[in-house]
Scaffold this active site. Structure first.
Site, mmCIF file in Angstrom:
data_model
loop_
_atom_site.group_PDB
_atom_site.id
_atom_site.type_symbol
_atom_site.label_atom_id
_atom_site.label_comp_id
_atom_site.label_asym_id
_atom_site.label_seq_id
_atom_site.Cartn_x
_atom_site.Cartn_y
_atom_site.Cartn_z
ATOM 1 C CB THR A 1 -0.891 0.017 1.269
ATOM 2 O OG1 THR A 1 -1.969 -0.910 1.100
ATOM 3 C CG2 THR A 1 -1.498 1.365 1.559
ATOM 4 C CB VAL B 1 -13.494 -2.838 -0.242
ATOM 5 C CG1 VAL B 1 -13.014 -1.467 0.207
ATOM 6 C CG2 VAL B 1 -14.052 -2.771 -1.662
HETATM 7 N N1 ASP Z 1 -4.218 -2.318 3.799
HETATM 8 C C1 ASP Z 1 -4.247 -2.860 2.481
HETATM 9 C C2 ASP Z 1 -5.521 -3.602 2.270
HETATM 10 O O1 ASP Z 1 -5.942 -4.335 3.144
HETATM 11 C C3 ASP Z 1 -3.121 -3.784 2.167
HETATM 12 C C4 ASP Z 1 -1.787 -3.441 2.769
HETATM 13 O O2 ASP Z 1 -1.551 -2.352 3.247
HETATM 14 O O3 ASP Z 1 -0.917 -4.288 2.766
HETATM 15 O O4 ASP Z 1 -6.084 -3.511 1.215
#
Ligand code: ASP
Length: 316
Positions: free
Chosen positions: A176, A205
């Site tokens: 992310t 999501v």
């Molecule tokens: N937080 C993001 C999601 O769950 C993924 C991540 O940050 O690794 O879509």
């Protein structure tokens, strides 16, 4: 005039050092520095923290090294669904989009929702249509695909077939990008953009477009952008929890952020965040092997890191 500051993260799903060439790591660090400078230039000139957050995230969305925009994770169908949000700590205004497929820079669409609509979160095709209507760049879904994500998807699918999914590394799974900023008027802002996680079911999501979970900003306390398995960050209302601990329990940013990473981490997931307080101190804790991250504080020096070691990249 308040001290200005910017902080970014490029996800807590960092690969082990030996899995990428030194050239790729150097380019990753350079893109982190470029992202910081893009945001810093704006707040340095007296611009708004919201603009700085957007500018910093656009650089990471355009880089193949992060799981957002170009280089985003692939769904189980080997295509992309992207999520993003942004929040203005001065007004508590916020905008978000989720499961979009054609918006080159999802963070721009999140900001457009905040500033050009009466809504907060728009999902799927209507969000793509909204972005087109307000004049944002539209690209084919394949624009977001890189070979690294194709390989990661193949490896994850093979592990899933062998029922070895628990052995997949954080880096194979997710990532992310996020940014937080404090401008000279004392206004805080935060934003987050993601492709979610590799091999995610279509329609899933995570926390990144959910205000209070993946993103939160409130003047006087802090701005926060999170990374890690979103389902847990939503259940823990993680980004808001950092601010709440500061406001209601009188904690400082470090203590509040560490407590939230511990709470989220207690679910046995990799977790990280970047945050900045009203005094311009940036803090980016994580519980994984590494987390791409960077910051510029009052001294105007650019710092970036992917693992434990921190690199100074010169003056902003
Ligand atoms: N937080 C993001 C999601 O769950 C993924 C991540 O940050 O690794 O879509």
């Amino acid at each position: 005039m308040a001290d200005i500051a910017i902080g970014i993260h490029g996800g807590c799903g960092t690969l082990a050092k030996d899995l990428l060439s030194e050239k790729d790591w150097a380019e990753t660090r350079q893109h982190l520095a470029d992202s910081l400078r893009a945001g810093w230039t704006i707040v340095k000139k007296g611009g708004r923290s919201v603009e700085a957050v957007e500018a910093a995230i656009v650089v990471m969305e355009n880089s193949p090294h992060f799981n957002a925009g170009h280089g985003a994770a692939l769904t189980e169908n080997a295509d992309h669904e992207l999520d993003a949000s942004i929040m203005d700590g001065a007004t508590l205004g916020a905008g978000a989009i989720c499961a979009v497929r054609t918006i080159r820079n999802p963070i721009k669409a999140a900001r457009a929702v905040m500033e050009k609509s009466d809504l907060l979160l728009i999902t799927g095709q209507p969000a793509d249509d909204f972005a087109r209507r307000v004049g944002l760049d539209i690209v084919p879904n394949s624009y977001f695909t890189t070979q690294r994500r194709v390989d990661a998807l193949a490896s994850l699918k093979a592990k899933a077939e062998r029922q070895e999914i628990a052995m997949a590394s954080e880096a194979e799974r997710h990532g992310t990008v996020g940014a937080v900023a404090l401008d000279a008027k004392g206004n805080l802002a935060a934003g987050t953009s993601t492709g979610g996680f590799n091999n995610k079911p279509v329609g899933r999501v995570g926390d990144s477009p959910i205000i209070g979970a993946g993103t939160y900003a409130a003047n006087g306390s802090c701005a926060v952008s999170c990374t890690g398995m979103g389902e847990i960050f939503i259940r823990r209302v993680a980004a808001y929890d950092v601010s709440a601990r500061m406001r209601y329990a009188g904690k400082g940013l470090r203590e509040a952020a560490d407590a939230v990473i511990a709470a989220v981490g207690s679910h046995k997931i990799g977790a990280g965040l970047v945050s900045v307080d009203a005094g311009g101190k940036v803090y980016a804790p994580f519980n994984t092997l590494g987390m791409a991250r960077g910051w510029i504080e009052a001294d105007g020096k650019v710092y970036v890191a992917t693992h434990q070691d921190v690199h100074e990249m010169g003056a902003a």
